[in-house]
Every structure is written in C-alpha cells, then in structure tokens.
Design a protein around this motif. Sequence first.
Motif, PDB file in Angstrom:
ATOM      1  N   VAL A  99      -2.482   1.551   1.366  1.00 57.27           N
ATOM      2  CA  VAL A  99      -3.340   2.676   0.963  1.00 57.27           C
ATOM      3  C   VAL A  99      -3.964   3.364   2.175  1.00 57.27           C
ATOM      4  O   VAL A  99      -3.931   4.592   2.291  1.00 57.27           O
ATOM      5  N   ASP A 100      -4.540   2.589   3.067  1.00 52.38           N
ATOM      6  CA  ASP A 100      -5.320   3.164   4.159  1.00 52.38           C
ATOM      7  C   ASP A 100      -4.484   3.499   5.389  1.00 52.38           C
ATOM      8  O   ASP A 100      -4.650   4.572   5.971  1.00 52.38           O
ATOM      9  N   ASN A 101      -3.610   2.576   5.805  1.00 58.21           N
ATOM     10  CA  ASN A 101      -2.846   2.794   7.031  1.00 58.21           C
ATOM     11  C   ASN A 101      -1.575   3.606   6.801  1.00 58.21           C
ATOM     12  O   ASN A 101      -1.196   4.426   7.638  1.00 58.21           O
ATOM     13  N   LEU A 102      -0.920   3.377   5.663  1.00 59.95           N
ATOM     14  CA  LEU A 102       0.299   4.127   5.351  1.00 59.95           C
ATOM     15  C   LEU A 102       0.025   5.347   4.490  1.00 59.95           C
ATOM     16  O   LEU A 102       0.938   6.142   4.229  1.00 59.95           O
ATOM     17  N   ARG A 103      -1.206   5.501   4.031  1.00 56.70           N
ATOM     18  CA  ARG A 103      -1.653   6.644   3.239  1.00 56.70           C
ATOM     19  C   ARG A 103      -0.836   6.804   1.956  1.00 56.70           C
ATOM     20  O   ARG A 103      -0.431   7.909   1.574  1.00 56.70           O
ATOM     21  N   SER A 104      -0.572   5.683   1.293  1.00 54.32           N
ATOM     22  CA  SER A 104       0.063   5.665  -0.035  1.00 54.32           C
ATOM     23  C   SER A 104       1.369   6.456  -0.068  1.00 54.32           C
ATOM     24  O   SER A 104       1.472   7.517  -0.705  1.00 54.32           O
ATOM     25  N   PRO A 105       2.411   5.952   0.584  1.00 51.86           N
ATOM     26  CA  PRO A 105       3.691   6.657   0.552  1.00 51.86           C
ATOM     27  C   PRO A 105       4.206   6.809  -0.878  1.00 51.86           C
ATOM     28  O   PRO A 105       3.860   6.039  -1.778  1.00 51.86           O
ATOM     29  N   ASP A 106       5.070   7.788  -1.079  1.00 51.84           N
ATOM     30  CA  ASP A 106       5.630   8.030  -2.411  1.00 51.84           C
ATOM     31  C   ASP A 106       6.572   6.907  -2.830  1.00 51.84           C
ATOM     32  O   ASP A 106       6.611   6.516  -3.996  1.00 51.84           O
ATOM     33  N   ILE A 107       7.352   6.406  -1.877  1.00 52.76           N
ATOM     34  CA  ILE A 107       8.293   5.310  -2.125  1.00 52.76           C
ATOM     35  C   ILE A 107       8.108   4.280  -1.015  1.00 52.76           C
ATOM     36  O   ILE A 107       8.041   4.641   0.163  1.00 52.76           O
ATOM     37  N   VAL A 108       8.020   3.015  -1.399  1.00 48.16           N
ATOM     38  CA  VAL A 108       7.910   1.937  -0.414  1.00 48.16           C
ATOM     39  C   VAL A 108       8.987   0.909  -0.703  1.00 48.16           C
ATOM     40  O   VAL A 108       9.046   0.351  -1.806  1.00 48.16           O
ATOM     41  N   SER A 109       9.837   0.671   0.266  1.00 49.00           N
ATOM     42  CA  SER A 109      10.784  -0.444   0.196  1.00 49.00           C
ATOM     43  C   SER A 109      10.080  -1.678   0.733  1.00 49.00           C
ATOM     44  O   SER A 109       9.662  -1.717   1.893  1.00 49.00           O
ATOM     45  N   LEU A 110       9.951  -2.689  -0.106  1.00 47.65           N
ATOM     46  CA  LEU A 110       9.307  -3.932   0.283  1.00 47.65           C
ATOM     47  C   LEU A 110      10.379  -4.986   0.545  1.00 47.65           C
ATOM     48  O   LEU A 110      11.287  -5.177  -0.270  1.00 47.65           O
ATOM     49  N   GLU A 111      10.278  -5.670   1.676  1.00 51.35           N
ATOM     50  CA  GLU A 111      11.154  -6.798   1.955  1.00 51.35           C
ATOM     51  C   GLU A 111      10.348  -8.100   1.884  1.00 51.35           C
ATOM     52  O   GLU A 111       9.163  -8.119   2.161  1.00 51.35           O
ATOM     53  N   GLU A 112      11.053  -9.166   1.548  1.00 53.86           N
ATOM     54  CA  GLU A 112      10.476 -10.512   1.425  1.00 53.86           C
ATOM     55  C   GLU A 112       9.470 -10.619   0.285  1.00 53.86           C
ATOM     56  O   GLU A 112       8.410 -11.238   0.420  1.00 53.86           O
ATOM     57  N   ILE A 113       9.795 -10.007  -0.839  1.00 53.27           N
ATOM     58  CA  ILE A 113       9.088 -10.297  -2.084  1.00 53.27           C
ATOM     59  C   ILE A 113       9.680 -11.580  -2.658  1.00 53.27           C
ATOM     60  O   ILE A 113      10.889 -11.675  -2.892  1.00 53.27           O
TER      61      ILE A 113
END
Length: 608
Positions: free
Chosen positions: A329-343
Amino acid sequence: MPSKKSARLAALTVAAVCSAASTVALTSPAHADSVRIHDIQGSTRISPYAGEQVADVAGIVTGVRPYGSSRGFWIQDPNPDADPATSEGVFVFTGSAPTVAVGDSVLVSGTVSEYVPGGASSGNQSLTELTRPTTTVVSSGNAVPAAKVIDARSVPAAYSAEGDSAASGSINGLTLRPEKYALDYYESLEGENVQVADTRVVGATDPYTELWVTVKPWEHRNRRGGTVYGSYDSQNTGRLQIQSLGKAADFPKANVGDVLKGATTGPLDYTQFGGYTLVANQLGTLESAGLKRETTRKQSRGELAVATYNVENLDPSDTTFAEHAAAIVDNLRSPDIVSLEEIQDNNGRTNDGTVAADLTMQKLIDAIVAAGGPAYDWRSIDPVNNTDGGQPGGNIRQAFLFNPERVSFTDRAGGDATTAAGVTKVKGAAALTVSPGRIDPANEAWDDSRKPLAGEFVFRGRTVIVIANHFASKGGDQSLHAQYQPPTRSSETQRHLQAKSVNAFVKDILAVQKSADVVTLGDINDFEFSGTTELLEDGGALWSAIKSLPRSERYSYVYQGNAQTLDQILVSPSIRRSCDFEYDSVHINSEFNDQISDHDPQVLRFRP
C-alpha cells in the motif's frame, strides 16, 4: 529462493570430523627445529604437508572461537619469511572449547588437514587446518602480531586466475600471485591477523550474525551505498565478509551504506557461504547512513501499474502480513496487478497434503484493506502436492492480486495444475484458452519447480496478458570464490529450459496478435545480462525493462555483498516501442537488516 536458508541451517549443524584437543601447559618448547606455519601453508592453496603429522608448530594465539561446529583457535608466527605468498597464520581445530587465550605463545602438534566448508561437492576452496591437536602453552600475555591492513591499494583489481584445465579448472595447484589476483591475495593471508578500517557496509547484517563490507569505496558503487554486480566479470574484489568472536547480541545491526568506523581486526577465515571472512576480535563502531526504504510514485488514471513481489514463503502462521500489506500500500502505492511469488498453502510447511492457499491470500488481502489499500481480488492455481519445489509441504506458487476497481480479470474455465494454457483468437485478438492457466506444466523444464501462471486482464478496454514466474533457484552453483575458476553455474540448465518454454508461449501470443500487450514477470532467479534473460528475450518477443534503468540501479537482491538482479519484468514489443513506460526497482528489503523478504519488489507503469 526457498532452499537457501534451509540448506544453510543444515550445513551449520554438520560438525567437522576431527577429534578434540588436549592442552598441556609447559614453560619451555619441546623442539626448536619444528616446522613453521609458512611451511605448512606453502605457496599454493593446498599444504605440502596435507595429511601429515607435524610437531611443535610455534605461534602466538590471535583469536579463539569457543562456539559453533568449528571450535578452535588461530595461531600466527611472529617471525615471517620473505615470501608474500605464504601465510603466517593457521587455524587449529579443537572440536571443543579451546583452553588457550589470545596472546599465548604455543606449540601445536597435530595433523595438517584441508577442510572444505560445505563439502567437496560444493566446489569451495579448502581451509588449511591443524587437527587432532596437542597444544603446549609456552607463555602468556605476549603481543599479538600486528594486523596486516587490507585496503583498496592492497587488493588487486583482477579477481582470479583461470583454473588449471588439467585439474578440471581448479586453482588449487597454482602458485599464488597475491600481487595480481584478489583471491590469491586473500589466500596468502589465510589464518593471519588482518585489519580493515572505515569500511562501508555493502551487505546488511543477516540472521547468521554477519555482514559484508567493501575496502574499495568506489567499486561499482550505487547511489544507496551498495556494490553492483553488473556482469560475470564484475566480482567486486573489495568485498569481505565480517563475523565476530564476540557475543552475537553485540554485533551491529547494519544496513547497506552504513560504515564500520575505525579498525575491525581479527583472523582471516574461509567459510562456506562467504569465502574469505574476517572474524573480528575488534569491531569498528557502526555509523549509520540513515538509509530509507523507497516509495514509488502512484500510477496516474491512465497508467496500468503491474508489480512483482516475492513474499518469501508466506503462510497464515507468519507474523509479517501487516508489514507486507504496508509495503504494497505505502511503498508500492497499491499497484493494479501484483504477481506474488512464494505464496504457501494454508498450513505452510506442514506436510499433510494440503494444497489450497485461500486462507493465505485472504489474510493478505484483509491486511491490505486494514492498511488503507484496495480490496484486492485474486487468482491462482493450486499445485499438485509437493511437485513444485520449495519447502516440503509448503506448496509455493505464484498468485495474482488485482484491484477490481481498476482492472477486470477474464475468467476462462478449465485451468488446473496439469492443464496447459493455449493461445486462441477472440474477436481478432490473442486470448488464453484457460485463464488463469499454467504454461506447459508437463514440460521437464518445470520438474520440481513452480509452473508459470498466465492470466488475462482488461484495463480501460485493452487486454493485457500477464505471466507470473518463479524460475528454478541458483542452488548448486559454485560460488564466486570457488576453487574452480570460472565457477560452474549448473542451475542454469533448468532455467534455460524454462526461459525457452515461456518465450515460446509469448511467441504464440504474438503470432496471433503482433500488437498484444504481454507482461512476463517474477522471480527469474537470474541476472538481466544472463543467458536465461537472453533466452526469454529471444527473437525480440520480450525485453527486460529493468535495463531501462542506469546500470547502477539494476538490482533487486543483495547476495554476499553484491547488489544484483533476480526479479524482472519483461515486456512485449508493443509496450517497449511505445516508450510510454516507467520502471522502478523499489528497494525496501534487500539492503536492510530487518527485511521482511530477501527480494525487492519491481513496478512497471505503462499505458496499454
């Protein structure tokens, strides 16, 4: 890269197979003509006395290590020879807590051994040791030999000679040339009392109570104080690992850019995960550079912001959800799409057949909302149990977060762990046959590794195909400081196959629609200049957008003091040609001792 820490913890529990010492206090030496330390060390990396018994080796104790699996002490001859290639110091492995003290003059009898940290299969250099020792204390309170200063002038610019082709590329048998090669220079000081002064931190304090400094302040420096690894010829010779013989609680909690002011002094060791390591009796005083975590800018209304973020084995039992949410939220400013690795799955490393990760994802989404971010939606595909690598039972996978107020996800049923996504044409445009779907999951390239996740998104009426990746780790590669020069990067073989698979899929998309917007991103586990990246980019299908940054800004990870790129966002020609994109490697983790992941997230903003 989930295997790094587990492999290291396992290695640290393996005790060296040497017997404990006996220590006898006497007042006079037994033999005056005993072999000297520089004779034992010799002028190559392997002692000419390896495997032999030696008696009454004289020296002053310069450091004592009473803890861990490598208990022992260092001794140094106060009367050196004239050969700069022969070290005057050596480690005495006792196996139990030594009874000698710094400043003791001792005679040591024992076996000369060449110990390879990590084992022979690691390819590491060996450490010359005296094992199964009997130690005689001659006197106490002696002055320790003056520390040799390691600085920018003393360390050569060239890293290493090429290994002997007749010895499988090993440098072990080569005569040391400490005036020409950095690895030879450090080897010529193995076991000796050395010193660095006013050194800048280039690798933050880690959980193993160690950090990295550089004695070459301007060697590939970046604006945040790090040292950039920008090519296979850029080993950065000024890097040196620092450990301490003091209490772990007293070790400084340093970030990149901080400085160890004053002298840091102690014996020069060789370790499995760091190579040449100054084990300090005396640590400099930490002077903070005040490094701050970065914040990217907010995307404009017409910009699509796509990010990749390795959240390091995230499962519901972790305590870092609030921190990860704040980062998004704060550092990436809530990107529209986030690819998460290592879930990871809903019970993390518990190996009971659970593969669903809905609890993990919902806990992160709830934390993001609590942090003031959007109510993200998500898509992923559960793997077949224990087939995708990572921690056994953890079932790590990639997942998409997306902000439904800004983008929509195009769901096409049928995607599962074993069904391959294909490319078709819908209303004249490229489309996925299943969404979300996996790319080529039966290909051997993905054996025991994370399969790519592909999804179709729509932003302001424009379709964007996003492919989330987590390529095979670098586990098994020989280290930069290995005895084999140049070192072998065996893990590339699988990543090259993976890159070819993804590249072929992107080419299928572009064959249907030349102007398709495709974003391929994730933890590629390889550099922007690597063969892996070249194969991903093959034929102009993709381009690694981190190369739009200045060379000194191209990094997402810090390993052994080298700031380097592992996380990448690659784009199709339509995005690259528009020149209307902006890339940001957002440094919030890799440079800090209190990191919540070992990777920095990456953000791409563009107008589809």
